[in-house]
Scaffold this motif. Structure first.
Motif, PDB file in Angstrom:
ATOM      1  N   LEU A 150     -46.666  37.287 -18.767  1.00  0.00           N
ATOM      2  CA  LEU A 150     -46.907  36.001 -19.424  1.00  0.00           C
ATOM      3  C   LEU A 150     -46.803  34.827 -18.456  1.00  0.00           C
ATOM      4  O   LEU A 150     -46.974  33.681 -18.858  1.00  0.00           O
ATOM      5  CB  LEU A 150     -45.913  35.799 -20.575  1.00  0.00           C
ATOM      6  N   GLN A 151     -46.521  35.116 -17.194  1.00  0.00           N
ATOM      7  CA  GLN A 151     -46.339  34.098 -16.162  1.00  0.00           C
ATOM      8  C   GLN A 151     -45.295  33.064 -16.597  1.00  0.00           C
ATOM      9  O   GLN A 151     -45.497  31.861 -16.534  1.00  0.00           O
ATOM     10  CB  GLN A 151     -47.672  33.413 -15.831  1.00  0.00           C
ATOM     11  N   LEU A 152     -44.144  33.566 -17.047  1.00  0.00           N
ATOM     12  CA  LEU A 152     -43.060  32.705 -17.494  1.00  0.00           C
ATOM     13  C   LEU A 152     -42.154  32.346 -16.325  1.00  0.00           C
ATOM     14  O   LEU A 152     -41.885  33.169 -15.456  1.00  0.00           O
ATOM     15  CB  LEU A 152     -42.218  33.409 -18.565  1.00  0.00           C
ATOM     16  N   SER A 153     -41.694  31.101 -16.330  1.00  0.00           N
ATOM     17  CA  SER A 153     -40.751  30.617 -15.340  1.00  0.00           C
ATOM     18  C   SER A 153     -39.534  30.071 -16.077  1.00  0.00           C
ATOM     19  O   SER A 153     -39.629  29.740 -17.264  1.00  0.00           O
ATOM     20  CB  SER A 153     -41.383  29.492 -14.512  1.00  0.00           C
ATOM     21  N   PRO A 154     -38.393  29.950 -15.395  1.00  0.00           N
ATOM     22  CA  PRO A 154     -37.223  29.363 -16.054  1.00  0.00           C
ATOM     23  C   PRO A 154     -37.565  27.996 -16.649  1.00  0.00           C
ATOM     24  O   PRO A 154     -38.221  27.176 -16.019  1.00  0.00           O
ATOM     25  CB  PRO A 154     -36.200  29.237 -14.926  1.00  0.00           C
ATOM     26  N   GLY A 155     -37.152  27.794 -17.885  1.00  0.00           N
ATOM     27  CA  GLY A 155     -37.415  26.532 -18.574  1.00  0.00           C
ATOM     28  C   GLY A 155     -38.674  26.528 -19.411  1.00  0.00           C
ATOM     29  O   GLY A 155     -38.907  25.601 -20.188  1.00  0.00           O
ATOM     30  N   ASP A 156     -39.535  27.543 -19.265  1.00  0.00           N
ATOM     31  CA  ASP A 156     -40.757  27.614 -20.068  1.00  0.00           C
ATOM     32  C   ASP A 156     -40.412  27.898 -21.524  1.00  0.00           C
ATOM     33  O   ASP A 156     -39.450  28.599 -21.832  1.00  0.00           O
ATOM     34  CB  ASP A 156     -41.696  28.721 -19.564  1.00  0.00           C
ATOM     35  N   ALA A 157     -41.209  27.349 -22.429  1.00  0.00           N
ATOM     36  CA  ALA A 157     -41.036  27.603 -23.855  1.00  0.00           C
ATOM     37  C   ALA A 157     -41.845  28.835 -24.243  1.00  0.00           C
ATOM     38  O   ALA A 157     -42.910  29.104 -23.664  1.00  0.00           O
ATOM     39  CB  ALA A 157     -41.515  26.399 -24.662  1.00  0.00           C
ATOM     40  N   VAL A 176     -44.804  37.891 -28.499  1.00  0.00           N
ATOM     41  CA  VAL A 176     -44.288  36.775 -27.707  1.00  0.00           C
ATOM     42  C   VAL A 176     -45.449  36.154 -26.953  1.00  0.00           C
ATOM     43  O   VAL A 176     -46.233  36.854 -26.319  1.00  0.00           O
ATOM     44  CB  VAL A 176     -43.217  37.248 -26.701  1.00  0.00           C
ATOM     45  N   HIS A 177     -45.555  34.822 -27.040  1.00  0.00           N
ATOM     46  CA  HIS A 177     -46.591  34.077 -26.312  1.00  0.00           C
ATOM     47  C   HIS A 177     -45.916  32.961 -25.521  1.00  0.00           C
ATOM     48  O   HIS A 177     -44.903  32.422 -25.957  1.00  0.00           O
ATOM     49  CB  HIS A 177     -47.583  33.407 -27.275  1.00  0.00           C
ATOM     50  N   LYS A 178     -46.501  32.626 -24.394  1.00  0.00           N
ATOM     51  CA  LYS A 178     -46.065  31.437 -23.680  1.00  0.00           C
ATOM     52  C   LYS A 178     -46.513  30.240 -24.510  1.00  0.00           C
ATOM     53  O   LYS A 178     -47.682  30.146 -24.895  1.00  0.00           O
ATOM     54  CB  LYS A 178     -46.685  31.395 -22.280  1.00  0.00           C
ATOM     55  N   ALA A 179     -45.586  29.340 -24.842  1.00  0.00           N
ATOM     56  CA  ALA A 179     -45.910  28.205 -25.703  1.00  0.00           C
ATOM     57  C   ALA A 179     -46.800  27.223 -24.959  1.00  0.00           C
ATOM     58  O   ALA A 179     -46.633  26.999 -23.753  1.00  0.00           O
ATOM     59  CB  ALA A 179     -44.638  27.525 -26.174  1.00  0.00           C
ATOM     60  N   LYS A 180     -47.730  26.654 -25.688  1.00  0.00           N
ATOM     61  CA  LYS A 180     -48.574  25.605 -25.124  1.00  0.00           C
ATOM     62  C   LYS A 180     -47.797  24.309 -25.195  1.00  0.00           C
ATOM     63  O   LYS A 180     -47.219  23.969 -26.221  1.00  0.00           O
ATOM     64  CB  LYS A 180     -49.870  25.490 -25.919  1.00  0.00           C
TER      65      LYS A 180
END
Length: 79
Positions: A21-28, A41-45
């Motif tokens: 999901l290319q998530l980083s710390p602090g991402d929603a 689970v989706h990376k929030a826009k």
């Protein structure tokens, strides 16, 4: 990929999922439950306004136009 839930209901998102999901710390993230009962689970826009820090968000919001000398006199006035 199994993980344990803490007493606060927190879980660690596995690294393979974070990477996918290319998530980083602090991402929603957004959670949803589909018709089959599976959690998705989706990376929030995020909106551009969400990225403003608290000072940028407040800048220019004052309703009173103070002159510097008036403001300094008010701040320095004895109680």
């Amino acid at each position: 990929m199994a993980t344990n839930m803490t007493v606060k209901g927190q879980v660690t998102i596995p690294k393979k999922v974070r990477d996918a999901l290319q998530l980083s710390p602090g991402d929603a993230v957004d959670f949803a439950v589909n018709a089959d009962g599976h959690v998705v689970v989706h990376k929030a826009k995020t909106k551009a306004a969400d990225k403003l820090d608290r000072f940028d968000a407040a800048r220019g919001k004052a309703q009173i136009k103070w002159r510097t000398d008036e403001l300094m006199a008010l701040l320095r006035a004895p109680d």
